[in-house]
Write an enzyme that holds these catalytic residues in place. Structure first.
Site, PDB file in Angstrom:
ATOM      1  N   HIS A  96       0.824  -1.208   0.000  1.00 32.36           N
ATOM      2  CA  HIS A  96       0.000   0.000   0.000  1.00 32.36           C
ATOM      3  C   HIS A  96       0.859   1.258   0.000  1.00 32.36           C
ATOM      4  O   HIS A  96       0.604   2.193  -0.777  1.00 32.36           O
ATOM      5  CB  HIS A  96      -0.918   0.013   1.226  1.00 32.36           C
ATOM      6  CG  HIS A  96      -1.662   1.308   1.415  1.00 32.36           C
ATOM      7  ND1 HIS A  96      -2.867   1.566   0.812  1.00 32.36           N
ATOM      8  CD2 HIS A  96      -1.353   2.426   2.126  1.00 32.36           C
ATOM      9  CE1 HIS A  96      -3.278   2.785   1.142  1.00 32.36           C
ATOM     10  NE2 HIS A  96      -2.374   3.321   1.941  1.00 32.36           N
ATOM     11  N   GLU A  97       1.864   1.297   0.854  1.00 29.66           N
ATOM     12  CA  GLU A  97       2.723   2.482   0.920  1.00 29.66           C
ATOM     13  C   GLU A  97       3.502   2.662  -0.376  1.00 29.66           C
ATOM     14  O   GLU A  97       3.737   3.792  -0.818  1.00 29.66           O
ATOM     15  CB  GLU A  97       3.668   2.395   2.114  1.00 29.66           C
ATOM     16  CG  GLU A  97       2.979   2.366   3.466  1.00 29.66           C
ATOM     17  CD  GLU A  97       1.985   3.500   3.669  1.00 29.66           C
ATOM     18  OE1 GLU A  97       2.171   4.585   3.064  1.00 29.66           O
ATOM     19  OE2 GLU A  97       1.006   3.307   4.419  1.00 29.66           O
ATOM     20  N   HIS A 100       1.570   4.517  -2.962  1.00 33.71           N
ATOM     21  CA  HIS A 100       1.706   5.977  -2.942  1.00 33.71           C
ATOM     22  C   HIS A 100       2.948   6.420  -3.724  1.00 33.71           C
ATOM     23  O   HIS A 100       2.925   7.455  -4.400  1.00 33.71           O
ATOM     24  CB  HIS A 100       1.809   6.473  -1.496  1.00 33.71           C
ATOM     25  CG  HIS A 100       0.531   6.381  -0.731  1.00 33.71           C
ATOM     26  ND1 HIS A 100      -0.654   6.888  -1.214  1.00 33.71           N
ATOM     27  CD2 HIS A 100       0.243   5.845   0.485  1.00 33.71           C
ATOM     28  CE1 HIS A 100      -1.630   6.669  -0.323  1.00 33.71           C
ATOM     29  NE2 HIS A 100      -1.096   6.033   0.709  1.00 33.71           N
ATOM     30  N   HIS A 104       3.041   8.893  -6.939  1.00 32.23           N
ATOM     31  CA  HIS A 104       3.949  10.038  -7.051  1.00 32.23           C
ATOM     32  C   HIS A 104       4.725   9.992  -8.359  1.00 32.23           C
ATOM     33  O   HIS A 104       4.846  11.000  -9.070  1.00 32.23           O
ATOM     34  CB  HIS A 104       4.907  10.039  -5.861  1.00 32.23           C
ATOM     35  CG  HIS A 104       5.712  11.297  -5.747  1.00 32.23           C
ATOM     36  ND1 HIS A 104       6.821  11.392  -4.933  1.00 32.23           N
ATOM     37  CD2 HIS A 104       5.590  12.508  -6.341  1.00 32.23           C
ATOM     38  CE1 HIS A 104       7.331  12.603  -5.031  1.00 32.23           C
ATOM     39  NE2 HIS A 104       6.612  13.303  -5.871  1.00 32.23           N
TER      40      HIS A 104
END
Length: 228
Positions: A96-97, A100, A104
């Protein structure tokens, strides 16, 4: 102010329930050990590599469920319970991280919007409650109180906007994580189900925060509109 305390109390109860449920799910799925034997750090690094991202580092950060992606430093920060662990919960959070980080790298519009709001919201969130309370007090003695209350409502509204902009960012990151985990056959069917359930409950914490913020905002707006 009784209405405010009722709303705040309800939000607190629901938030506490969702938070405890998330911790319970994380604890449960931390016992679902991965057959591939990979740690959260290794899963994160592989997802970054598979998405052609070479300028983001995966590092360990103190605390429980303190995982986050830092776009300024370009680091995927994994908590101690994720970084070294080899279970379904760790896999879900790590992926999940990294979702991100992929957002980006691909200039995902909602993430860009949230990043632009951060400096404004960081100031507004610190001032809004004090300004609103000041306006409510002043309304009893001077017409200036209504203006102060309106300013406070606008500041609080910035935080509410941020909460709702955060929702698509978080849900998209989870979607990217689950799609990658499945496409790369990183998890078994049971492990994937556990990872998906973990991320669902994590997302619900943001939903509760957004709804709670909106309810509080509408309450203060109703006071402002009924000031006469």
């Amino acid at each position: 102010m009784i209405g405010y305390y009722i709303i705040a109390g309800l939000i607190f109860i629901v938030s506490l329930y969702v938070s405890n449920k998330l911790k319970s799910k994380f604890k449960k799925y931390s016992k679902v050990h991965l057959q591939n034997g990979m740690s959260g750090k290794e899963i994160a690094e592989k997802m970054l590599y598979d998405n052609g991202i070479s300028d983001v580092k995966v590092i360990s950060t103190p605390g429980m469920l303190s995982d986050h992606y830092n776009p300024q430093k370009k680091t995927v920060n994994l908590s101690e319970g994720v970084y070294t662990q080899r279970n379904a919960a760790a896999a879900a959070v790590a992926a999940h991280e990294c979702g991100h980080a992929v957002q980006h790298a691909q200039a995902y519009s909602w993430l860009g919007m949230r990043s632009q709001l951060v400096p404004v919201v960081s100031v507004a969130s610190k001032l809004s409650t004090w300004v609103i309370m000041g306006g409510l007090v002043l309304m009893a003695t001077t017409a200036l109180g209504s203006t102060v209350l309106l300013v406070g409502i606008i500041l609080f509204g910035m935080g509410t906007l941020f909460s709702f902009v955060t929702l698509p960012v978080e849900y998209d990151a989870s979607k990217r994580a689950l799609v990658w985990l499945e496409n790369e056959n990183m998890l078994t069917a049971a492990e994937h189900d556990a990872a998906e359930d973990s991320l669902k409950w994590a997302a619900r914490t943001y939903v509760v925060a957004a709804i709670g913020s909106l309810a509080t905002l509408l309450y203060f707006v109703s006071i402002y509109l009924g000031r006469d």
